[in-house]
Design a protein around this motif. Structure first.
Motif: not given
Length: 230
Positions: A114, A128, A132-133, A179, A182, A199
């Motif tokens: 990411m 991305c 994905d997020i 972070c 997720d 995420a």
């Protein structure tokens, strides 16, 4: 309570608070690129290609060309990354990649990850890269849903939440990336600029891009966290 008892209680409280604080770990030692490795595709065929990343006056410098990535040797999970950076010559592009793994997964260049964008005037966007997020207002910030994706030709950019959070060209900017599990949160110069969740990945290497423009980094500090900042 006696003075001695009061002093003991205060000392004990300080000790307890100190034990709850995770130590900060510099990812860059100010001397060399220990703890990092370089992945620059141009070096596959041009062994004498110039370095994309150097140390200058105690700072880490991404020269922008040849394009590629400087990647941590270690994998990280649940952390806060504090960064200070500036574009030195002209506005341009760069980024910090979190949860990085498979090298050259996109366009034969970008590792699966990411990207937290640092491009001038777009700092804090998500890109991305084979993962994905989810964010709020996804259609507004990413475009039509049928165009979303994480591979070449798809809508991989998720715009940040603010305008004008960056300092003037040439000045130092701060970026904080958190972070945790997720979730990913981003601040630029104290402004909360992005938040994503769900995420696909929750750990990985950290990478810095060489993407066409010189960028200087004077701080790359990582702290383990047990929750996201509210």
């Amino acid at each position: 309570m006696s003075l001695a008892s009061n002093f003991f209680s205060i000392s004990l409280l300080v000790l307890v608070l100190s034990s709850c604080t995770e130590p900060t770990q510099p990812l860059f030692n100010g001397k060399d690129l220990s703890g990092w490795h370089v992945d620059v595709p141009a070096k596959d065929s041009l062994k004498d290609a110039p370095s994309s990343f150097i140390v200058r006056e105690g700072n880490l410098v991404s020269l922008g060309e040849p394009r590629g990535h400087l990647i941590t040797d270690k994998i990280y999970k649940n952390y806060r990354l504090n960064i200070e950076y500036r574009f030195t010559k002209e506005p341009g592009n760069c980024g910090i990649l979190v949860h990085a793994s498979t090298p050259r997964a996109l366009y034969g260049m970008f590792p699966k990850s990411m990207e937290v964008q640092m491009e001038h005037e777009n700092a804090g966007d998500f890109w991305c890269i084979q993962m994905d997020i989810t964010t709020e207002d996804m259609i507004l910030r990413r475009g039509p849903k049928n165009e979303w994706g994480v591979v070449e030709g798809k809508a991989r950019r998720i715009k940040n939440l603010t305008e004008g959070s960056e300092h003037a060209l040439g000045e130092w900017n701060s970026m904080t990336i958190e972070c945790f599990e997720d979730k990913i949160k981003v601040w630029v110069n104290g402004d909360f600029v992005n938040y994503g969740y769900n995420a696909d990945e929750t750990s990985g290497q950290i990478a810095i891009q060489a993407e066409g423009t010189e960028v200087v980094f004077k701080t790359l500090d990582l702290t383990s966290i047990s929750k996201l900042t509210d």
